[in-house]
Write a protein that holds these residues in place. Structure first.
Motif, PDB file in Angstrom:
ATOM      1  N   UNK A 122       0.806  -1.215   0.000  1.00 33.83           N
ATOM      2  CA  UNK A 122       0.000   0.000   0.000  1.00 33.83           C
ATOM      3  C   UNK A 122       0.838   1.263   0.000  1.00 33.83           C
ATOM      4  N   UNK A 123       1.943   1.258   0.749  1.00 30.24           N
ATOM      5  CA  UNK A 123       2.820   2.436   0.784  1.00 30.24           C
ATOM      6  C   UNK A 123       3.393   2.710  -0.602  1.00 30.24           C
ATOM      7  N   UNK A 124       3.836   1.646  -1.266  1.00 34.88           N
ATOM      8  CA  UNK A 124       4.383   1.804  -2.617  1.00 34.88           C
ATOM      9  C   UNK A 124       3.320   2.355  -3.566  1.00 34.88           C
ATOM     10  N   UNK A 125       2.113   1.809  -3.481  1.00 30.39           N
ATOM     11  CA  UNK A 125       1.037   2.283  -4.354  1.00 30.39           C
ATOM     12  C   UNK A 125       0.703   3.742  -4.081  1.00 30.39           C
ATOM     13  N   UNK A 126       0.709   4.119  -2.812  1.00 29.22           N
ATOM     14  CA  UNK A 126       0.367   5.494  -2.459  1.00 29.22           C
ATOM     15  C   UNK A 126       1.417   6.475  -2.975  1.00 29.22           C
ATOM     16  N   UNK A 127       2.690   6.104  -2.864  1.00 27.80           N
ATOM     17  CA  UNK A 127       3.766   7.002  -3.278  1.00 27.80           C
ATOM     18  C   UNK A 127       3.893   7.088  -4.797  1.00 27.80           C
ATOM     19  N   UNK A 128       3.700   5.970  -5.489  1.00 28.62           N
ATOM     20  CA  UNK A 128       3.909   5.938  -6.936  1.00 28.62           C
ATOM     21  C   UNK A 128       2.622   6.123  -7.738  1.00 28.62           C
ATOM     22  N   UNK A 129       1.463   6.034  -7.072  1.00 25.02           N
ATOM     23  CA  UNK A 129       0.201   6.134  -7.789  1.00 25.02           C
ATOM     24  C   UNK A 129       0.059   7.379  -8.644  1.00 25.02           C
ATOM     25  N   UNK A 130       0.350   8.578  -8.117  1.00 22.99           N
ATOM     26  CA  UNK A 130       0.233   9.779  -8.955  1.00 22.99           C
ATOM     27  C   UNK A 130       1.141   9.747 -10.181  1.00 22.99           C
ATOM     28  N   UNK A 131       2.335   9.170 -10.044  1.00 22.40           N
ATOM     29  CA  UNK A 131       3.222   9.077 -11.198  1.00 22.40           C
ATOM     30  C   UNK A 131       2.662   8.105 -12.237  1.00 22.40           C
ATOM     31  N   UNK A 132       1.925   7.084 -11.776  1.00 23.17           N
ATOM     32  CA  UNK A 132       1.249   6.206 -12.722  1.00 23.17           C
ATOM     33  C   UNK A 132       0.248   6.961 -13.573  1.00 23.17           C
ATOM     34  N   UNK A 133      -0.434   7.938 -12.969  1.00 23.07           N
ATOM     35  CA  UNK A 133      -1.347   8.770 -13.745  1.00 23.07           C
ATOM     36  C   UNK A 133      -0.623   9.617 -14.769  1.00 23.07           C
ATOM     37  N   UNK A 418      -7.216   4.967  -8.068  1.00 18.25           N
ATOM     38  CA  UNK A 418      -6.504   3.721  -7.797  1.00 18.25           C
ATOM     39  C   UNK A 418      -5.691   3.792  -6.506  1.00 18.25           C
ATOM     40  N   UNK A 419      -5.403   5.002  -6.031  1.00 21.93           N
ATOM     41  CA  UNK A 419      -4.695   5.131  -4.756  1.00 21.93           C
ATOM     42  C   UNK A 419      -5.525   4.612  -3.592  1.00 21.93           C
ATOM     43  N   UNK A 420      -6.821   4.413  -3.824  1.00 20.37           N
ATOM     44  CA  UNK A 420      -7.646   3.844  -2.762  1.00 20.37           C
ATOM     45  C   UNK A 420      -7.184   2.438  -2.399  1.00 20.37           C
ATOM     46  N   UNK A 421      -6.543   1.732  -3.355  1.00 20.89           N
ATOM     47  CA  UNK A 421      -6.022   0.409  -3.028  1.00 20.89           C
ATOM     48  C   UNK A 421      -4.887   0.511  -2.017  1.00 20.89           C
ATOM     49  N   UNK A 422      -4.110   1.595  -2.108  1.00 23.43           N
ATOM     50  CA  UNK A 422      -3.071   1.816  -1.104  1.00 23.43           C
ATOM     51  C   UNK A 422      -3.702   2.089   0.255  1.00 23.43           C
ATOM     52  N   UNK A 423      -4.774   2.883   0.256  1.00 26.90           N
ATOM     53  CA  UNK A 423      -5.486   3.146   1.508  1.00 26.90           C
ATOM     54  C   UNK A 423      -6.042   1.842   2.072  1.00 26.90           C
ATOM     55  N   UNK A 424      -6.549   0.986   1.188  1.00 28.65           N
ATOM     56  CA  UNK A 424      -7.081  -0.305   1.628  1.00 28.65           C
ATOM     57  C   UNK A 424      -5.990  -1.145   2.285  1.00 28.65           C
ATOM     58  N   UNK A 425      -4.789  -1.167   1.678  1.00 25.73           N
ATOM     59  CA  UNK A 425      -3.701  -1.963   2.246  1.00 25.73           C
ATOM     60  C   UNK A 425      -3.299  -1.431   3.618  1.00 25.73           C
ATOM     61  N   UNK A 426      -3.276  -0.098   3.762  1.00 21.77           N
ATOM     62  CA  UNK A 426      -3.015   0.463   5.080  1.00 21.77           C
ATOM     63  C   UNK A 426      -4.101   0.093   6.069  1.00 21.77           C
ATOM     64  N   UNK A 427      -5.349   0.064   5.592  1.00 24.90           N
ATOM     65  CA  UNK A 427      -6.451  -0.350   6.451  1.00 24.90           C
ATOM     66  C   UNK A 427      -6.335  -1.799   6.883  1.00 24.90           C
ATOM     67  N   UNK A 428      -5.832  -2.657   5.988  1.00 23.91           N
ATOM     68  CA  UNK A 428      -5.609  -4.061   6.350  1.00 23.91           C
ATOM     69  C   UNK A 428      -4.602  -4.160   7.492  1.00 23.91           C
ATOM     70  N   UNK A 429      -3.547  -3.347   7.412  1.00 25.11           N
ATOM     71  CA  UNK A 429      -2.530  -3.370   8.467  1.00 25.11           C
ATOM     72  C   UNK A 429      -3.127  -2.940   9.809  1.00 25.11           C
ATOM     73  N   UNK A 430      -3.878  -1.826   9.796  1.00 23.74           N
ATOM     74  CA  UNK A 430      -4.478  -1.329  11.041  1.00 23.74           C
ATOM     75  C   UNK A 430      -5.486  -2.338  11.587  1.00 23.74           C
TER      76      UNK A 430
END
Length: 469
Positions: A122-133, A418-430
């Protein structure tokens, strides 16, 4: 004196059947030949095709004389290839997530470890997601997609090789999760935004829903196949099958025409890329509808989707069962998701903002039901409702964003979604940490109540969503 054809003539029947004609064209069919010759000829309706080229609009798809909206996008050969590629890719992506989660829990017997694997991705997706756009808006989306599909192939092949050699360890799976996070962040915005380039504007919602249906088919197909392969052939063969499907996904993208990037190729490297990212966020901040859709999507992802990331462990803890029952639960969820996608593909463009909120309510209510259900037979239909809510809200949000965003910003808007998937992964951790402290059922119950409360606030205080058609 010219005589009009009788009411039961073939001309009248054809005029009534083909109601896609304009009133003037229908009147021309019913007029005498002399009058018909003087009438202006109907010009074919033209719509925008891939890359902005004009093409003649086709009449609506009909079955037994009735208009059928559900499968209209399949009339485009490029979309058919795209659909097959989606099936192959999603088997690999979803199958890896399911099998990796089970292997991590089997190796560590820890919800926290499962959550950690999800968190790093999730951290990777959150940091790189905007660059994917930015990649999606700067370069041809087809090329971006195929490059990172190859990365996914290598990822699955390496893990399969380690498993065959008998040296697979937890940290290998952790690195694999990071690799998949990079793939999702940099590829998915381009792939999702391709739908609006393949189908004409009036079919975007239909195309997005059918693409979601393909993903949902693999929501139950991938865990089912992956679970059976894992139980019978082992992790190595399972991951090799996923690498093979990535190869199929790459090959089936070849017949799809490449479309030049709307924003053009960027120059100057990283500095201009960050400027493009900033432009994308400013565009979304000024666009009220996009802003509210994305805000709602993030709340649902943070509170509603982490449960599915812990489902294999939940099944073992709550029902003392293994991967077979977890796969069955995910299968029932995906059946509901598939049905929801087909229904949304058939809907007219009205009341979609309210429907987006309603799908979130379905998701929150089903999570609450799973938290308190003591029986497997009751939990299975609840999983169908969960699939309806999850698929419905994803398809609606994706279609609305692609319709609302301008083409030059569409990739960046989709990357934020798509950054919501990063938020989801962080939610899984919490959620995993909380489950370690208070138990999985109580943790799931609390997040379900929080989600339903947040949705109530959106429904009451967001007229932008309520009025969105």
């Amino acid at each position: 004196m010219a005589v009009r054809p009788p009411s039961d003539s073939i001309v009248v029947r054809r005029a009534r059947q083909h109601d896609y004609r304009t009133p003037a064209a229908s009147q021309a069919l019913l007029s005498p030949p002399a009058e018909r010759a003087e009438m202006p000829q109907r010009q074919p309706l033209r719509t925008q095709g891939a890359g902005g080229s004009a093409r003649v609009a086709e009449p609506p798809m009909r079955v037994f004389g009735r208009r059928v909206r559900t499968f209209e996008s399949f009339r485009d050969s490029a979309f058919r290839w795209f659909f097959v590629s989606t099936l192959a890719q999603m088997y690999s992506a979803i199958g890896q997530m399911f099998v990796r989660t089970f292997l991590v829990y089997e190796l560590t017997e820890s919800y926290a470890a499962v959550g950690l694997v999800a968190l790093v991705s999730g951290i990777v997706q959150f940091l790189l997601g905007p660059y994917g756009g930015v990649l999606a808006d700067r370069f041809p989306k087809k090329t971006v997609t195929q490059v990172f599909q190859f990365v996914g192939l290598l990822n699955a092949f390496v893990i399969g090789t380690l498993a065959i050699m008998g040296i697979l360890e937890f940290w290998h799976l952790l690195i694999s999760s990071v690799s998949q996070g990079i793939l999702v962040a940099l590829m998915v915005p381009a792939r999702q935004a391709m739908v609006s380039e393949i189908v004409p504007p009036e079919r975007i919602m239909n195309g997005v829903a059918l693409n979601t249906a393909a993903m949902n088919m693999m929501q139950f197909g991938a865990p089912l196949i992956g679970g059976v392969l894992l139980a019978t052939a082992g992790a190595g063969v399972t991951f090799f099958s996923m690498a093979g499907c990535y190869a199929v996904a790459i090959l089936t993208m070849l017949p799809i025409p490449a479309v030049s990037a709307q924003a053009g190729r960027g120059r100057g490297g990283v500095r201009e890329a960050f400027r493009d990212i900033g432009d994308g966020f400013r565009y979304i901040a000024r666009h009220r509808v996009l802003r509210m859709i994305l805000l709602l999507a993030f709340f649902i992802s943070m509170l509603g989707t982490p449960f599915q990331g812990l489902l294999p462990g939940f099944v073992q803890d709550a029902f003392d069962a293994g991967p077979a029952l977890a796969a069955l639960f995910m299968t029932f969820s995906a059946i509901g998701a598939f049905l929801a996608a087909l229904i949304i593909a058939s809907l007219r463009r009205s009341g979609r903002g309210k429907l987006l909120i309603l799908m979130g309510v379905f998701l929150g209510g089903s999570i609450l039901g799973m938290a308190i259900s003591p029986w497997i037979w009751l939990s299975l239909p609840i999983m169908i409702l969960m699939g309806i809510g999850q698929s419905g809200r994803m398809a609606m949000a994706s279609a609305l964003i692609q319709e609302q965003a301008e083409p030059a910003y569409r990739g960046r808007a989709m990357s934020v979604l798509m950054m919501q998937f990063a938020v989801m992964q962080g939610g899984v951790f919490v959620l995993g940490i909380v489950a370690e402290l208070v138990g999985i059922r109580l943790a799931v119950f609390v997040v379900a109540i929080m989600l339903l409360g947040a949705l109530a606030l959106f429904g009451l205080f967001s007229p932008t969503l309520r009025r969105l058609q």
